[in-house]
Design an enzyme around this catalytic site. Structure first.
Site, PDB file in Angstrom:
ATOM      1  N   LYS A 161       0.839  -1.201   0.000  1.00 37.10           N
ATOM      2  CA  LYS A 161       0.000   0.000   0.000  1.00 37.10           C
ATOM      3  C   LYS A 161       0.876   1.253   0.000  1.00 37.10           C
ATOM      4  O   LYS A 161       0.610   2.213  -0.720  1.00 37.10           O
ATOM      5  CB  LYS A 161      -0.945  -0.013   1.219  1.00 37.10           C
TER       6      LYS A 161
ATOM      7  N   GLN B  24      -4.797  -1.642   9.645  1.00 34.19           N
ATOM      8  CA  GLN B  24      -4.667  -2.950   8.995  1.00 34.19           C
ATOM      9  C   GLN B  24      -5.244  -4.042   9.900  1.00 34.19           C
ATOM     10  O   GLN B  24      -4.914  -4.124  11.076  1.00 34.19           O
ATOM     11  CB  GLN B  24      -3.178  -3.230   8.699  1.00 34.19           C
TER      12      GLN B  24
ATOM     13  N   ASP C 133     -11.398   2.649   4.030  1.00 38.99           N
ATOM     14  CA  ASP C 133     -11.754   1.227   3.869  1.00 38.99           C
ATOM     15  C   ASP C 133     -13.274   1.060   3.750  1.00 38.99           C
ATOM     16  O   ASP C 133     -13.761   0.002   3.379  1.00 38.99           O
ATOM     17  CB  ASP C 133     -11.280   0.425   5.095  1.00 38.99           C
TER      18      ASP C 133
END
Ligand code: NAP
Length: 291
Positions: free
Chosen positions: A52, A96, A119
């Site tokens: 990422k 994460q 997200d």
């Protein structure tokens, strides 16, 4: 023989487009910023976060990674998120998953400001998704729709079967396919006679986390097969939920693992970060989400 959908190449195209968009935003004095929070030692999570960060660098998005020990603690993590929520240079925040044992993952997601929740896991954004009002689309399902669109595969009126009902893949995938006018069935571990259901699919989304589970006899000839799985085979090699060798001759389109859905997930994260930066800086939106 199925056409292989090259997610790696399509994601690279999208990153190139986004790089140009970021340059344009910089002319307006705006640099999109993403903060990634990584707690604990899970090796797969460390790889995902590295990928990422690399994608952000390639696109010109500012990124910072907060790498924290498992002992960091829930209260300190919530404190960090509050600080990131308040920072004007940070447009997107990603924690994460999975978090180590002892953390309340939902409470952490709930603490992220909805307008920085790139997200799209915050309950407010989940609700907006179901109302068709989402600013951010969840990355993996949005990436899959972008792949279908890129290949000119229409969802409208098609029988879509999603296998897996997780909050991050299966459920939002079903929602997006429904919004694209698909006729959607969602299957899970309690579904009876799964092969009979999957054989009805024009578009089959495999998202259960079981290596090579979906074999040719579970696939209708000519179906589009999208493999979300990121699994390990007996030899420890990365593979998907679909038995690629047996399904490729039967399907019309198929995504490989690696190089299918995975790179698109990251591309959609970048796209959400750009969307957040535009919202925060009152810049006009650029095109349709996930396109
Ligand atoms: P998850 O939270 O473990 O959910 C798995 C789902 O599959 C559950 O709904 C479960 O049903 C269902 N399931 C399990 N075994 C089944 C079976 N034998 N038959 C039918 N349904 C079954 O997994 P996830 O987070 O959604 O991830 C799924 C896979 O996608 C994993 O391999 C993951 O690594 C991968 N993934 C890839 C990306 C990417 O970017 N490529 C992103 C996210 C996830 P129940 O609900 O009944 O338990």
């Amino acid at each position: 023989m199925a056409i292989r959908i090259d997610g790696k190449a399509i994601a690279a195209e999208l990153r190139a487009q986004m790089k140009a968009q970021v340059s344009q935003m910089e002319e307006d004095g705006v640099t999109p910023g993403l903060a990634v929070v990584l707690v604990g030692e899970d090796p797969a999570s460390h790889t995902y976060v590295r990928n990422k960060k690399r994608a952000c660098e390639e696109t010109g998005i500012y990124s910072e990674v907060h790498t924290l020990p498992a002992s960091f603690g829930q209260a300190a993590l919530l404190d960090l998120i509050a600080q990131l929520n308040a920072r004007p240079d940070i447009d997107g925040i990603l924690v994460q998953s999975p978090l180590p044992e002892g953390y309340d993952e939902q409470a952490v997601v709930n603490a992220i400001a909805p307008d920085k929740d790139v997200d799209a896991f915050h309950p407010e954004n989940v609700g907006k998704l179901s109302l068709g009002e989402a600013a951010f689309l969840p990355c993996t399902p949005a990436g899959i729709l972008a792949l279908l669109r890129h290949e000119g595969i229409s969802v409208a009126g098609k029988r879509c079967v999603v296998v897996g009902r997780s909050n991050i893949v299966g459920k939002p995938m079903a929602m997006l396919l429904l919004q694209a006018d698909g006729t959607v069935t969602v299957c899970h571990s309690k579904t009876q006679n799964l092969p009979a259901v999957t054989r009805e699919a024009d578009i089959l989304i495999a998202a259960i986390g079981k290596p090579k589970f979906f074999t040719a006899d579970m696939v209708k000839p000519g179906a589009v097969v999208i493999d979300v799985g990121m699994d390990r085979d007996e030899a420890g090699k990365l593979c998907g939920d679909v038995d690629f060798a047996s399904v490729e001759p039967v399907a019309s389109y198929i995504t490989p693992v690696p190089g299918g859905v995975g790179p698109m997930t990251i591309a959609m994260l970048l796209q959400n970060t750009l969307t957040a930066a535009r919202l925060h800086n009152h810049l006009p939106a650029s095109g349709k989400q996930g396109s």
